[in-house]
Design an enzyme around this catalytic site. Structure first.
Site, PDB file in Angstrom:
ATOM      1  N   LYS A 158       0.790  -1.315   0.052  1.00 11.17           N
ATOM      2  CA  LYS A 158      -0.241  -0.024   0.125  1.00 11.17           C
ATOM      3  C   LYS A 158       0.878   1.321  -0.180  1.00 11.17           C
ATOM      4  O   LYS A 158       1.684   1.379   0.892  1.00 11.17           O
ATOM      5  CB  LYS A 158      -0.841   0.181   1.178  1.00 11.17           C
ATOM      6  CG  LYS A 158      -1.640   1.399   1.559  1.00 11.17           C
ATOM      7  CD  LYS A 158      -2.841   1.088   2.446  1.00 11.17           C
ATOM      8  CE  LYS A 158      -3.822   2.366   2.544  1.00 11.17           C
ATOM      9  NZ  LYS A 158      -4.848   2.032   3.659  1.00 11.17           N
TER      10      LYS A 158
ATOM     11  N   LYS B 292      -1.979  -1.140  -3.997  1.00  6.85           N
ATOM     12  CA  LYS B 292      -2.838  -0.315  -3.827  1.00  6.85           C
ATOM     13  C   LYS B 292      -2.141   1.099  -3.810  1.00  6.85           C
ATOM     14  O   LYS B 292      -1.273   1.317  -3.098  1.00  6.85           O
ATOM     15  CB  LYS B 292      -3.681  -0.267  -2.548  1.00  6.85           C
ATOM     16  CG  LYS B 292      -4.631   0.883  -2.336  1.00  6.85           C
ATOM     17  CD  LYS B 292      -5.427   0.486  -0.891  1.00  6.85           C
ATOM     18  CE  LYS B 292      -6.011   1.912  -0.590  1.00  6.85           C
ATOM     19  NZ  LYS B 292      -6.276   1.738   0.893  1.00  6.85           N
TER      20      LYS B 292
HETATM   21  N1  LIG Z   1      -8.162   1.015   3.297  1.00  9.35           N
HETATM   22  C1  LIG Z   1      -9.063   1.277   2.215  1.00  9.35           C
HETATM   23  C2  LIG Z   1      -8.695   2.692   1.441  1.00  9.35           C
HETATM   24  O1  LIG Z   1      -7.707   3.291   2.077  1.00  9.35           O
HETATM   25  C3  LIG Z   1      -9.351   2.885   0.398  1.00  9.35           C
HETATM   26  C4  LIG Z   1      -8.722   3.785  -0.348  1.00  9.35           C
HETATM   27  C5  LIG Z   1      -9.366   4.522  -1.651  1.00  9.35           C
HETATM   28  O2  LIG Z   1     -10.337   4.014  -2.065  1.00  9.35           O
HETATM   29  O3  LIG Z   1      -8.986   5.695  -1.897  1.00  9.35           O
END
Ligand SMILES: NCC(=O)CCC(=O)O
Ligand SMILES: [Mg+2]
Length: 334
Positions: A202, A257
């Site tokens: 992340k 992510k």
């Molecule tokens: N823990 C989940 C997220 O931080 C989602 C981030 C996003 O959709 O920007």
């Protein structure tokens, strides 16, 4: 006189395979399907609210959530992931509410599993919806996020979700060692089939802002950032080390992510480890596409299917996307 090329006649004409739809279909290398989609849903203890920076996305009450779930199931989407919007009065420095067995998320999980036992239900294991300072962990006097005390709370949060019947727990906090601690706790408490999908790589990205509006955590976080625990966007080898550690500690599935700005990472992760690999097509990516679509600058169907298709080409097994319901509809009418 037919045209001719100097030298050899070009026996290889790649355009031959593109000349007709049937041939394009036959030679298509990757394919997005409804089976690849995970739909994120925001569930609130308060009133239903439209999220301004994410047109088409709402915070749902428990009733609204069940209507969303009914749609999701009808569309054949295999799984949802739940994010809580917590009453500001319940936010504390140590995020105690995160481990409440009767909190919003355990309640939502029970309600869904009661009516739709076949739907995959995934929850976020992280403290940012519950902390008064908006960080993903407990902090010291300087605002530094403390690793091991945070992991202790994440483990209790994990068990609260597992006891409620969640199928996949998905830690998004980026603390070191949390997968090992969560896996041990799940095993010791009889939850041997609870899947861990780790947010293994992340990145400390600027693309999460609309999500923080959706969650109501932007104001809590203020000008602080998450760079002391999320991966620097410039790094690739480090992302691979994160994935390797999470797999060793017991993760079943891994996630990268954000999504589209990090397709290179996804590709390397899949090539290196060959494990179930997912991407989070995050809120800022959704917002960018929606803004252009709403201006008439992009065609929604084409842009969404091409964007989600890029994850398959990069090596993803699936993708978490706010476009999941739209994509499922488009794919059904393809
Ligand atoms: N823990 C989940 C997220 O931080 C989602 C981030 C996003 O959709 O920007
Ligand atoms: Mg890690």
């Amino acid at each position: 006189m037919p045209h001719s090329f100097p030298g050899h006649y070009p026996a290889t004409r790649l355009r031959r395979g593109r000349a007709h739809d049937f041939a394009r279909r036959l030679s298509r290398e990757t394919k997005l399907s409804v089976d690849d989609l995970i739909y994120p849903i925001f569930v609130t203890e308060g009133e239903p609210v439209n999220v301004t920076a994410m047109p088409g996305v709402q915070r749902h009450t428990l009733d609204g959530l069940m209507r969303e779930i009914t749609d999701v199931v009808a569309l054949g989407i295999p799984a949802v992931v739940l994010f809580p919007v917590i009453d500001p009065d319940k936010k504390t420095p140590d995020a105690e509410e995160a481990a409440n067995p009767d909190g919003l998320i355990p309640k939502a999980v029970r309600a869904i599993k009661r009516e739709f036992p076949e739907l995959g239900v995934m929850t976020d294991v992280a403290l940012d919806p519950y902390t008064s300072h908006g960080q993903d962990g407990v902090i010291d006097g300087d605002g530094y996020v403390l690793n091991d005390p945070t992991v202790d709370i994440l483990v209790r949060q994990t068990l609260a979700h597992a006891d409620a019947g969640v199928d996949i727990v998905s830690p998004s906090d980026m603390m070191d060692g949390r997968i090992k601690a969560m896996r041990a706790a799940l095993e010791q408490n009889g939850h041997v089939n609870t899947i861990i999908m780790s947010y293994a790589a992340k990145f400390a990205s600027s693309f999460y802002n609309p999500f923080r509006e959706a969650l109501g955590s932007a104001g809590n976080l203020g000008k602080a950032d998450k760079r002391t625990y999320q991966v620097d966007p410039a790094n690739t080898d480090e992302a691979l080390r994160e994935v390797a550690l999470d797999l060793k500690e017991g993760a079943d599935m891994v996630m990268v992510k954000p999504g589209m700005p990090y397709l290179d990472i996804i590709h390397r992760v899949k090539e290196t480890f060959g494990v179930p690999t997912f991407a989070y097509h995050v809120s800022g990516e959704y917002a960018m596409l929606k803004a252009a679509i709403q201006n008439g600058w992009l065609d929604e169907r084409a842009a969404v299917l091409e964007s989600l298709g890029s994850f398959k080409r990069a090596g993803c097994d699936g993708v978490l996307t706010y476009f999941a319901k739209d994509a499922a509809r488009y794919l059904a009418s393809n």
